[in-house]
Write a protein that holds these residues in place. Structure first.
Motif, PDB file in Angstrom:
ATOM      1  N   TRP A 102      57.859  46.934  27.227  1.00 31.77           N
ATOM      2  CA  TRP A 102      57.875  45.071  26.999  1.00 31.77           C
ATOM      3  C   TRP A 102      57.638  44.258  28.003  1.00 31.77           C
ATOM      4  CZ3 TRP A 102      60.414  42.490  29.983  1.00 31.77           C
ATOM      5  CH2 TRP A 102      62.105  42.967  30.705  1.00 31.77           C
ATOM      6  N   LEU A 103      57.743  44.690  29.200  1.00 30.69           N
ATOM      7  CA  LEU A 103      57.045  44.078  30.378  1.00 30.69           C
ATOM      8  C   LEU A 103      55.281  44.368  30.556  1.00 30.69           C
ATOM      9  CD1 LEU A 103      57.608  41.623  32.939  1.00 30.69           C
ATOM     10  CD2 LEU A 103      58.060  44.131  34.310  1.00 30.69           C
ATOM     11  N   LYS A 104      54.476  43.452  30.207  1.00 31.06           N
ATOM     12  CA  LYS A 104      53.583  43.732  30.492  1.00 31.06           C
ATOM     13  C   LYS A 104      52.511  42.776  31.657  1.00 31.06           C
ATOM     14  CE  LYS A 104      51.043  45.970  27.731  1.00 31.06           C
ATOM     15  NZ  LYS A 104      49.478  47.104  28.439  1.00 31.06           N
ATOM     16  N   ILE A 105      51.659  42.850  32.550  1.00 31.62           N
ATOM     17  CA  ILE A 105      51.568  41.797  33.541  1.00 31.62           C
ATOM     18  C   ILE A 105      49.638  41.571  33.388  1.00 31.62           C
ATOM     19  CG2 ILE A 105      50.461  42.045  35.919  1.00 31.62           C
ATOM     20  CD1 ILE A 105      53.803  42.498  35.466  1.00 31.62           C
ATOM     21  N   PHE A 106      49.880  39.838  33.092  1.00 34.34           N
ATOM     22  CA  PHE A 106      48.912  39.510  33.033  1.00 34.34           C
ATOM     23  C   PHE A 106      48.382  38.569  33.834  1.00 34.34           C
ATOM     24  CE2 PHE A 106      50.184  40.249  28.720  1.00 34.34           C
ATOM     25  CZ  PHE A 106      48.976  40.584  27.738  1.00 34.34           C
ATOM     26  N   ILE A 107      46.877  38.198  33.943  1.00 32.53           N
ATOM     27  CA  ILE A 107      46.613  37.066  35.279  1.00 32.53           C
ATOM     28  C   ILE A 107      45.689  36.632  34.827  1.00 32.53           C
ATOM     29  CG2 ILE A 107      45.507  37.255  37.546  1.00 32.53           C
ATOM     30  CD1 ILE A 107      45.264  39.602  37.712  1.00 32.53           C
ATOM     31  N   LYS A 108      45.666  34.996  35.060  1.00 35.13           N
ATOM     32  CA  LYS A 108      44.740  33.858  34.644  1.00 35.13           C
ATOM     33  C   LYS A 108      43.536  34.341  34.729  1.00 35.13           C
ATOM     34  CE  LYS A 108      48.638  30.494  36.963  1.00 35.13           C
ATOM     35  NZ  LYS A 108      48.335  29.276  38.289  1.00 35.13           N
ATOM     36  N   ASN A 109      43.616  33.324  33.448  1.00 41.00           N
ATOM     37  CA  ASN A 109      41.924  33.972  33.066  1.00 41.00           C
ATOM     38  C   ASN A 109      40.618  33.949  33.990  1.00 41.00           C
ATOM     39  OD1 ASN A 109      42.213  35.059  30.494  1.00 41.00           O
ATOM     40  ND2 ASN A 109      41.758  33.209  29.492  1.00 41.00           N
ATOM     41  N   ASN A 110      40.616  32.927  34.678  1.00 37.98           N
ATOM     42  CA  ASN A 110      39.569  32.186  36.138  1.00 37.98           C
ATOM     43  C   ASN A 110      39.845  33.494  37.415  1.00 37.98           C
ATOM     44  OD1 ASN A 110      42.260  31.141  36.291  1.00 37.98           O
ATOM     45  ND2 ASN A 110      41.232  29.155  37.156  1.00 37.98           N
ATOM     46  N   ASN A 111      41.371  33.126  37.443  1.00 39.80           N
ATOM     47  CA  ASN A 111      41.106  34.516  38.687  1.00 39.80           C
ATOM     48  C   ASN A 111      40.632  35.670  38.622  1.00 39.80           C
ATOM     49  OD1 ASN A 111      42.603  32.171  40.028  1.00 39.80           O
ATOM     50  ND2 ASN A 111      44.995  32.899  39.753  1.00 39.80           N
ATOM     51  N   PHE A 112      40.931  36.143  37.264  1.00 37.30           N
ATOM     52  CA  PHE A 112      41.054  37.306  36.576  1.00 37.30           C
ATOM     53  C   PHE A 112      39.646  38.151  36.422  1.00 37.30           C
ATOM     54  CE2 PHE A 112      41.359  40.470  33.106  1.00 37.30           C
ATOM     55  CZ  PHE A 112      41.425  41.669  33.534  1.00 37.30           C
ATOM     56  N   LEU A 113      38.523  36.471  36.678  1.00 36.16           N
ATOM     57  CA  LEU A 113      36.797  36.988  36.198  1.00 36.16           C
ATOM     58  C   LEU A 113      36.753  36.921  37.326  1.00 36.16           C
ATOM     59  CD1 LEU A 113      34.948  36.262  34.052  1.00 36.16           C
ATOM     60  CD2 LEU A 113      34.751  34.404  34.712  1.00 36.16           C
ATOM     61  N   LEU A 114      36.672  36.347  38.834  1.00 34.19           N
ATOM     62  CA  LEU A 114      36.776  36.948  39.743  1.00 34.19           C
ATOM     63  C   LEU A 114      36.897  37.310  40.675  1.00 34.19           C
ATOM     64  CD1 LEU A 114      35.775  34.741  42.517  1.00 34.19           C
ATOM     65  CD2 LEU A 114      38.193  34.484  43.208  1.00 34.19           C
ATOM     66  N   ILE A 115      37.927  38.126  40.147  1.00 32.91           N
ATOM     67  CA  ILE A 115      38.656  39.418  40.605  1.00 32.91           C
ATOM     68  C   ILE A 115      37.588  41.096  40.132  1.00 32.91           C
ATOM     69  CG2 ILE A 115      40.018  41.979  40.758  1.00 32.91           C
ATOM     70  CD1 ILE A 115      42.177  39.390  41.143  1.00 32.91           C
ATOM     71  N   ASN A 116      36.936  40.254  38.851  1.00 26.45           N
ATOM     72  CA  ASN A 116      35.820  41.467  37.675  1.00 26.45           C
ATOM     73  C   ASN A 116      34.379  41.554  38.123  1.00 26.45           C
ATOM     74  OD1 ASN A 116      37.292  42.629  36.129  1.00 26.45           O
ATOM     75  ND2 ASN A 116      37.355  41.207  34.523  1.00 26.45           N
ATOM     76  N   ILE A 117      34.223  40.017  39.008  1.00 26.33           N
ATOM     77  CA  ILE A 117      33.039  40.550  38.888  1.00 26.33           C
ATOM     78  C   ILE A 117      33.377  40.999  41.199  1.00 26.33           C
ATOM     79  CG2 ILE A 117      31.057  38.131  40.121  1.00 26.33           C
ATOM     80  CD1 ILE A 117      32.344  36.133  38.293  1.00 26.33           C
ATOM     81  N   ILE A 161      38.955  44.381  51.056  1.00 28.67           N
ATOM     82  CA  ILE A 161      40.265  43.759  51.741  1.00 28.67           C
ATOM     83  C   ILE A 161      40.739  42.278  51.115  1.00 28.67           C
ATOM     84  CG2 ILE A 161      41.119  45.207  53.970  1.00 28.67           C
ATOM     85  CD1 ILE A 161      42.021  43.233  55.385  1.00 28.67           C
ATOM     86  N   SER A 162      39.865  41.659  50.869  1.00 28.53           N
ATOM     87  CA  SER A 162      40.292  39.700  50.716  1.00 28.53           C
ATOM     88  C   SER A 162      40.278  39.992  49.033  1.00 28.53           C
ATOM     89  CB  SER A 162      38.929  39.186  50.303  1.00 28.53           C
ATOM     90  OG  SER A 162      37.798  39.139  50.129  1.00 28.53           O
ATOM     91  N   ILE A 163      39.980  41.508  47.920  1.00 30.24           N
ATOM     92  CA  ILE A 163      39.948  41.208  46.874  1.00 30.24           C
ATOM     93  C   ILE A 163      40.877  42.032  46.994  1.00 30.24           C
ATOM     94  CG2 ILE A 163      39.383  41.964  44.992  1.00 30.24           C
ATOM     95  CD1 ILE A 163      36.155  42.942  46.128  1.00 30.24           C
ATOM     96  N   MET A 164      41.426  42.950  47.331  1.00 27.23           N
ATOM     97  CA  MET A 164      42.796  43.968  47.220  1.00 27.23           C
ATOM     98  C   MET A 164      43.890  42.903  47.701  1.00 27.23           C
ATOM     99  SD  MET A 164      41.930  47.512  46.943  1.00 27.23           S
ATOM    100  CE  MET A 164      43.223  47.567  48.166  1.00 27.23           C
ATOM    101  N   PHE A 165      43.836  41.830  48.298  1.00 27.45           N
ATOM    102  CA  PHE A 165      44.737  41.243  48.814  1.00 27.45           C
ATOM    103  C   PHE A 165      44.753  40.293  47.616  1.00 27.45           C
ATOM    104  CE2 PHE A 165      45.297  42.022  53.975  1.00 27.45           C
ATOM    105  CZ  PHE A 165      45.748  43.583  53.263  1.00 27.45           C
ATOM    106  N   PHE A 166      43.981  39.935  47.358  1.00 25.91           N
ATOM    107  CA  PHE A 166      44.381  38.589  46.324  1.00 25.91           C
ATOM    108  C   PHE A 166      45.077  39.625  45.394  1.00 25.91           C
ATOM    109  CE2 PHE A 166      41.465  36.085  42.984  1.00 25.91           C
ATOM    110  CZ  PHE A 166      42.148  34.540  43.883  1.00 25.91           C
ATOM    111  N   SER A 167      44.096  40.381  44.509  1.00 27.50           N
ATOM    112  CA  SER A 167      44.843  40.878  43.326  1.00 27.50           C
ATOM    113  C   SER A 167      45.843  41.504  43.618  1.00 27.50           C
ATOM    114  CB  SER A 167      44.139  42.660  43.286  1.00 27.50           C
ATOM    115  OG  SER A 167      42.664  42.228  43.522  1.00 27.50           O
ATOM    116  N   PHE A 168      46.792  41.984  45.120  1.00 27.07           N
ATOM    117  CA  PHE A 168      48.414  41.944  45.131  1.00 27.07           C
ATOM    118  C   PHE A 168      49.284  40.552  45.163  1.00 27.07           C
ATOM    119  CE2 PHE A 168      46.816  46.318  47.642  1.00 27.07           C
ATOM    120  CZ  PHE A 168      46.988  46.707  46.399  1.00 27.07           C
ATOM    121  N   PHE A 169      48.291  39.577  45.617  1.00 28.54           N
ATOM    122  CA  PHE A 169      48.646  37.752  45.902  1.00 28.54           C
ATOM    123  C   PHE A 169      49.046  37.487  43.972  1.00 28.54           C
ATOM    124  CE2 PHE A 169      48.385  33.479  45.913  1.00 28.54           C
ATOM    125  CZ  PHE A 169      49.017  33.007  46.299  1.00 28.54           C
TER     126      PHE A 169
END
Length: 337
Positions: free
Chosen positions: A305-320, A208-216
């Motif tokens: 036109w509304l694309k949701i992007f995440i900052k690279n470092n946080n996104f990398l963490l969620i991917n890992i 749930i930490s990964i889930m909540f971090f993603s939703f946050f």
């Protein structure tokens, strides 16, 4: 996530320590003091003067926890007075267990839980669903004799957790009912051994930490936001992996602790309980898969036109972390055999 002010950090520190006080205490009174400190340190963390929902949630939380604490203290005093009378033991154990169940937000005292979860942000929800469960669970295990009432409570948890989530549109309420369902699994784990409960809690917290971090980071609170905001495909895949892992589907990591619990329950000949728990897991998986299906299938042209992007470092963490959710199941299975 953290506010820059030091008072927040101070309350986090007290929250952490109060749990240690309660679970390492030698007396019931020490446990009660630990729980009270825990309550009084969590309320400043969740109350927010700018947010009416958070203020309401903190008041509701205070009231329910106070009632449970009063019940617990009354039982402790009764236990001290009635120490010679051993006929009271069963009654006392029910009293202590019910006050702990109320503190955790377990069925049949779960009615406050989804309402409070709805008023909190993702970080506070994470603390409420993981850290705040530790003390009541440990205290519950002191008086956890395998009687009929506890089997009923475990079954109520898994059934209410599964059926309550079916009709929800809010992600927070969905995670609240998922937490109630997982509480049933945790209680059956602590019935077997505390190590298994710790193992389950660790995996559940991780998922749930990964889930909540993603939703946050995506700033999502409702299911329809997941498909009206056009997310990047990789984010959708990550969400799919984590939802399925939380539902306990093999080959994801969330299946591993459930597998071990089922194994132990069958060894202890608790067939009916195992059957109910597995059936309810299927219902939980059903409403997770329904969300995933919507995320992948619905495409809203109005807001292309509304694309949701995440900052690279946080996104990398969620991917890992999401990759770990798949790969570690295979590794742990190899270790298991």
């Amino acid at each position: 996530m953290f506010s820059s002010n030091s008072s927040k950090m101070f309350f986090f520190f007290i929250l952490f320590n109060s749990t240690l006080i309660a679970i390492s205490s030698n007396s019931w009174l020490g446990c009660w003091i630990g729980l009270e400190i825990n309550l009084l340190s969590f309320i400043p963390l969740i109350s927010n003067s700018n947010n009416l929902l958070a203020t309401e949630a903190s008041l509701k939380y205070f009231l329910t926890q106070s009632i449970a604490s009063i019940n617990f203290l009354f039982t402790i005093l009764l236990k001290m007075i009635m120490l010679k009378n051993f006929e009271m033991i069963f009654f006392l154990s029910i009293m202590i267990n019910s006050s702990m169940l109320m503190k955790m937000g377990s069925a049949p005292f779960h009615f406050w839980f989804p309402n409070i979860v709805e008023g909190l942000n993702w970080l506070n929800n994470f603390i409420l669903m993981t850290w705040q469960k530790i003390t009541p669970m440990i205290i519950l295990s002191y008086y956890f004799n395998k009687n009929f009432i506890l089997f009923i409570i475990i079954m109520m948890n898994v059934i209410i957790g599964a059926l309550g989530g079916l009709n929800q549109t809010s992600l927070r309420k969905l995670m609240a009912f998922s937490s109630i369902n997982n509480l049933g699994w945790m209680m059956s784990a602590i019935m077997i051994t505390e190590n298994l409960w710790l193992f389950y809690l660790f995996f559940y917290s991780f998922m749930i930490s990964i889930m909540f971090f993603s939703f946050f980071m995506l700033n999502m609170f409702y299911i329809n936001q997941l498909f009206t905001n056009n997310l990047m495909p990789i984010i959708k895949i990550n969400l799919m992996i984590n939802f399925l892992s939380l539902g306990g589907l093999p080959p994801f990591i969330g299946f591993f602790p459930k597998w071990i619990i089922i194994n132990f329950l069958i060894l202890n000949q608790m067939y009916f309980l195992t059957f109910i728990m597995i059936m309810m897991s299927l219902i939980v998986l059903f409403f997770y898969i329904r969300i995933i299906y919507s995320i992948f299938m619905f495409n809203y042209l109005k807001i292309k036109w509304l694309k949701i992007f995440i900052k690279n470092n946080n996104f990398l963490l969620i991917n890992i972390l999401s990759f770990f959710s798949i790969s570690s199941m295979i590794i742990s299975t190899l270790f298991f055999f």
